[in-house]
Design an enzyme around this catalytic site. Sequence first.
Site, PDB file in Angstrom:
ATOM      1  N   ASP A 243      83.108  28.827  29.034  1.00 25.65           N
ATOM      2  CA  ASP A 243      82.465  29.630  30.229  1.00 25.65           C
ATOM      3  C   ASP A 243      81.149  30.073  29.762  1.00 25.65           C
ATOM      4  O   ASP A 243      81.089  30.851  28.809  1.00 25.65           O
ATOM      5  CB  ASP A 243      83.414  30.805  30.418  1.00 25.65           C
ATOM      6  CG  ASP A 243      82.792  31.924  31.510  1.00 25.65           C
ATOM      7  OD1 ASP A 243      81.903  31.477  32.103  1.00 25.65           O
ATOM      8  OD2 ASP A 243      83.470  32.948  31.950  1.00 25.65           O
TER       9      ASP A 243
ATOM     10  N   TYR B 245      67.715  31.897  43.321  1.00 24.35           N
ATOM     11  CA  TYR B 245      68.205  30.654  42.417  1.00 24.35           C
ATOM     12  C   TYR B 245      66.675  30.028  41.931  1.00 24.35           C
ATOM     13  O   TYR B 245      66.422  29.610  40.812  1.00 24.35           O
ATOM     14  CB  TYR B 245      68.587  29.366  43.393  1.00 24.35           C
ATOM     15  CG  TYR B 245      68.596  28.092  42.723  1.00 24.35           C
ATOM     16  CD1 TYR B 245      69.458  27.752  41.535  1.00 24.35           C
ATOM     17  CD2 TYR B 245      67.772  27.044  42.934  1.00 24.35           C
ATOM     18  CE1 TYR B 245      69.466  26.603  40.867  1.00 24.35           C
ATOM     19  CE2 TYR B 245      67.741  25.876  42.271  1.00 24.35           C
ATOM     20  CZ  TYR B 245      68.495  25.474  41.330  1.00 24.35           C
ATOM     21  OH  TYR B 245      68.874  24.363  40.746  1.00 24.35           O
TER      22      TYR B 245
END
Length: 250
Positions: free
Chosen positions: A59, A156
Site C-alpha cells: 500500500d 491531480y
Amino acid sequence: GGGGAMERWSGRVALVTGASVGIGAAVARALFPLCLPQKLAAECQSAGYPGTLIPYKCDLSNEEEILSMFSAIKTLHQGVDVCINNAGLARPEPQGLLALISSSFLPAQVNVMAVSICTREAYQSMKERNIDDGHIININSMNGHSVVPQSVVHFYSATKYAVTALTGGLRQELREARTHIRATCISPGLVETGFAFKLHDNDPERAAATYESIRCLKAEDMANAVIYVLSAPPHVQIGDIQMRPTEQIS
C-alpha cells in the site's frame, strides 16, 4: 527490449510500482527482474523474457509498507538499481479545488509522498552498494506541465506539477552527490488504461468516452518510452519525455 543498449542492465534489479495494471504492467512486461503479479510472471517466462519476476503487495499510501517492501528487496536481491515510480491516481473531484475534501488527499499520498519515499529508499539502496549508474524514472503526466480547464483534474494536476519539481530537484541533488545516477520523468497525455474509470467512478460512460474520442496512447507506448530512457548511454540523461496522442488537443 532495446537490443544491445539494454544489455548493461542484465542481472540488475528494477522496482516498478503499480505493476498490476495499465502502464506498470506493460513496463513490467518489457523489463527484466521485477516485482509484479504472478500471472504476469508466468506470461513473461513463457514468452522467453530473461530475469525473474517477483510480485509484492504494497500500500503506497503507507510509509511502513513501503519500507518493508524495500527491506524485503534487500533481503532477496541486495537492492534496487532501477526505480520506476509509476503508481498514480486521481480521485473524482466534481467540485474542484473550492470544495476539496480531506478524504481526497490520497492522490497527494500516492503521487507525491510515495514517489518521494520510494526515491529516497532506492537512492539509499544504490548508495550503500556503491551503484553509481542507477536510474529513477517517475511516470508524470502532461497535467504536470499545464492546467486544463477541468475542475475534476485540478488537484491531480497539482500533484503532477509536484512530480515535475521533484524530478528536477532530484537530478540536481544527484549531481551534487557526485553520482552518475540519472533521474527522468515521462509525461504522457491520454493513455488508454483503467485510469479514467477510477476518475469518473460513478460515470463509466464518461470514462469510456474519454478513450473513444481520439486514438489514445497505449500502455505499450509508455513501456517503449521507459526502454528508450534506460537505453540511453551513461553520459546521456533524458530529463523528460512529453508525449501525447497525435489527435489530442490539450
